[in-house]
Each structure stands twice: as structure tokens, then as C-alpha cells.
Scaffold this motif. Structure first.
Motif, PDB file in Angstrom:
ATOM      1  N   HIS A  33     -38.605 -53.596  76.218  1.00  0.00           N
ATOM      2  CA  HIS A  33     -37.886 -53.682  74.845  1.00  0.00           C
ATOM      3  C   HIS A  33     -38.866 -54.629  74.156  1.00  0.00           C
ATOM      4  O   HIS A  33     -39.423 -55.785  74.638  1.00  0.00           O
ATOM      5  N   ARG A  34     -38.882 -54.446  72.745  1.00  0.00           N
ATOM      6  CA  ARG A  34     -39.795 -55.277  71.972  1.00  0.00           C
ATOM      7  C   ARG A  34     -38.781 -56.291  71.688  1.00  0.00           C
ATOM      8  O   ARG A  34     -38.378 -56.739  70.374  1.00  0.00           O
ATOM      9  N   LEU A  35     -38.626 -57.424  72.227  1.00  0.00           N
ATOM     10  CA  LEU A  35     -37.860 -58.781  72.108  1.00  0.00           C
ATOM     11  C   LEU A  35     -38.764 -59.780  71.459  1.00  0.00           C
ATOM     12  O   LEU A  35     -38.029 -60.592  70.831  1.00  0.00           O
ATOM     13  N   GLY A  36     -40.224 -59.657  71.481  1.00  0.00           N
ATOM     14  CA  GLY A  36     -40.889 -60.612  70.712  1.00  0.00           C
ATOM     15  C   GLY A  36     -40.897 -62.011  71.294  1.00  0.00           C
ATOM     16  O   GLY A  36     -41.517 -63.004  70.720  1.00  0.00           O
ATOM     17  N   VAL A  37     -40.546 -62.129  72.694  1.00  0.00           N
ATOM     18  CA  VAL A  37     -40.536 -63.380  73.448  1.00  0.00           C
ATOM     19  C   VAL A  37     -41.137 -63.090  74.756  1.00  0.00           C
ATOM     20  O   VAL A  37     -41.084 -62.083  75.244  1.00  0.00           O
TER      21      VAL A  37
END
Length: 338
Positions: A33-37
Motif C-alpha cells: 500500500h502507498r502509505l507514504g511512511v
């Protein structure tokens, strides 16, 4: 921690757990998933979600799985249900429209829900007490016997025999039939007493007892046991591997057999044609403590006459189940016999 990011992490955990049936770890989440963290940040978010009771660790070496509370937040924050494809919609409409009568319609609706969701379907027959009268037929079957046929506006048919003291000639019977149908037009079946009373006031005195007897027959057709009818389909789906009932299927099957109690639960949670979801321990039936119920109403002209539901594990595809239940209810409402 950002509330939106926490919700994104929870959503990802629910989606992965539903798809893989395996506890979900932080590294897997960041990869899928592209959670960005970073994984470390996701681990901190997961710890906060666990402290809040939204996820749990099934055993020491495992990742996390959603709790009933986590599923509830996930469902409440769904922006929209996953829409069915146009081919799916056309197939639903075609399959239901090919039904030959009310029994066939209800049976097909149950099979559709079970097939679309891979879960159990529960479909209530249209309730007589919420139905209107389309036609009342009086058929002489002997010198002192009548067949009273009640046909509702949603296609349900109830038949009762009535013994009469004296033979009624065809002309008088035709007049009674016409008066009763005229008086009952547009009224609920539960308002039939008033309609019969109005007719009794205007017919010949020698026919008033017959009108009262016909009214009693119609009232008997509204008996609770007659209207609390459910079709349950797809029970075999519960035994499939990965459904989560491997060690607790019997309580759920027993709950499905308690149809009066089950219908009471569905009625409580479903007040109109919006889709309602009850998750795990929110269900007041002990046998449904590990299950979720997705339910809605169906009917004609925006008037709910019965319920349609899907029951499966708490680890269900909620967007897909909600979309399937909503779609079948919508098409079922369109094809009800009129």
C-alpha cells in the motif's frame, strides 16, 4: 499520529486480512500500500490502533488482525460500496426477471446473494401485514363451500376454504365479490376489518353473516406463522476453508435454524431500504458472535415489504457484500409480481 493515516493503516489491514486470511505485518503493509511512511512509522501506528482496540495480535509471532471494533470503524468510514459491473447487473436482472412466480423470485434472490458473496443468504417473503390487497376471489366449490383466495399486491397468494350455512347464488356472490374488492382497494391487509365492516353495512341482511365469515377467513390468513417465512441459501459456503468457522460452525447453523429469532434481529437492524451492517458481538444472537450480517429491505414504490440479508464471517468483503445485497434488493423490488 494523523487520524487519517491511522484510518488508512486500518483500512489496509482489513483489506489484506480479508484477501489473504493471514495476520498482517507492518512491512507487508508498506510494500502493498502507498502509505507514504516507513515500516517503523506504520508499526507505531499499528501499536496505537492495538491500544485503541481496533486490531489485535492473535499470537506472539504474528502480525495483526482487525477486531469487531476495527471492522466497525472500517464499515462506518466506507466512502462507497464497490459497484457491481454492468455484466453482473444485467445477469442479476435477467435471472430474477425469468422467475415464474413469487416462490421462484424469492428462491432466485437467495441463490444470487449466496453466489455473489460466497456466504449465506436470508430472504424474507413479503409480509402479508405490510401488503395491500390486489384481489379477493370467492369461488364456489360445493353447495355449502367457498374457496376464498387472497392475492396481495406483491404476488403472494393465500387460499382458505369456508363452510357456509346456505348456498349463495352466483349473482349474490358476484355482488359481494365486487363490493369487497372495491372497499379493499388501496388498503393494507391489516385494514381489511374496516373494509368488511363497511360492506356489511350495505349488503342485504341475509348476507351480513357471510361477509363477517369471509372477513374472519382473511384475518386467519394473516396469522404470524404464515407471514414469518424465510428462504435460507448457501449454508454450504460456511464450511469452505478459510471462512473462519472451522471450530465454531454449529452455533451459527443453529442460529440460522431459529428463523423467528433471526427475523427479529434482522427487523431490528433494518428499518428501511438502506443497508445495515451488524458485526460480531453487536449481534444479540450468541450463534452470530463470530459472524457479520449485511441486511436491507426491498419492496415496491419505496415501501419496504420484506428483508434480504447476507451472513458471513466478520472477515468478510464488506464493500462487495454491501454492493451485492443492495443490487439484488433493488432488482428484486423491480420484478416483484404486480
Amino acid at each position: 499520529m494523523s487520524d487519517q493515516r491511522r484510518l488508512d493503516v486500518l483500512r489496509a489491514i482489513v483489506e489484506d486480512y480479508v484477501h489473504t486470511q493471514e495476520p498482517v505485518g507492518s512491512r507487508v503493509l508498506t510494500e502493498r500500500h502507498r502509505l507514504g511512511v516507513s515500516p517503523a512509522t506504520v508499526r507505531n501506528d499499528m501499536a496505537a490502533l492495538e491500544d485503541a482496540g481496533y486490531i489485535a495480535q492473535p499470537h506472539t509471532s504474528a502480525g495483526r488482525i482487525p477486531t469487531d471494533k476495527g471492522y466497525r470503524l472500517f464499515v462506518d468510514r466506507l466512502s462507497e460500496a464497490r459497484p457491481l459491473s454492468q455484466p453482473q447487473k444485467r445477469a442479476i436482472e435477467k435471472f430474477l426477471s425469468e422467475a415464474v412466480d413469487l416462490d421462484d423470485v424469492i428462491g432466485r434472490a437467495g441463490r444470487l446473494i449466496a453466489q455473489l458473496t460466497g456466504q449465506v443468504a436470508v430472504v424474507q417473503y413479503p409480509s402479508l401485514r405490510r401488503s395491500g390487497l390486489r384481489h379477493l376471489e370467492l369461488v364456489p366449490t360445493g353447495e355449502n363451500r367457498l374457496l376464498v383466495v387472497v392475492i396481495t399486491d406483491n404476488g403472494r397468494v393465500e387460499q382458505r376454504f369456508l363452510e357456509v350455512a346456505d348456498e349463495v347464488d352466483e349473482a349474490a356472490l358476484g355482488e359481494l365479490r365486487a363490493r369487497l374488492n372495491a372497499a379493499a382497494a388501496g388498503r393494507r391487509l391489516t385494514q381489511m376489518d374496516l373494509a368488511f365492516s363497511e360492506v356489511a353495512d350495505v349488503v342485504a341482511p341475509e348476507h351480513r353473516a357471510l361477509v363477517a365469515a369471509i372477513g374472519e377467513v382473511v384475518s386467519n390468513a394473516l396469522d404470524e406463522e404464515q407471514e414469518e417465512r424465510l428462504v435460507v441459501a448457501g449454508q454450504a459456503n460456511l464450511a469452505r476453508a478459510g471462512m473462519g468457522f472451522d471450530q465454531g460452525l454449529s452455533p451459527l447453523l443453529e442460529a440460522l435454524e431459529e428463523q423467528v429469532v433471526l427475523l427479529g434481529l434482522l427487523t431490528e437492524m433494518t428499518s428501511d431500504e438502506n443497508v445495515a451492517v451488524s458485526i460480531g458481538h453487536e449481534n444479540r444472537l450468541a450463534g452470530l458472535a463470530r459472524a457479520s450480517v449485511v441486511s436491507t429491505g426491498y419492496g415496491t414504490d419505496g415501501d419496504t415489504v420484506a428483508l434480504l440479508s447476507s451472513i458471513g464471517p466478520t472477515r468478510m468483503d464488506y464493500p462487495g457484500t454491501i454492493a451485492a445485497v443492495r443490487a439484488v434488493a433493488r432488482y428484486l423490488s423491480r420484478v416483484l409480481p404486480t
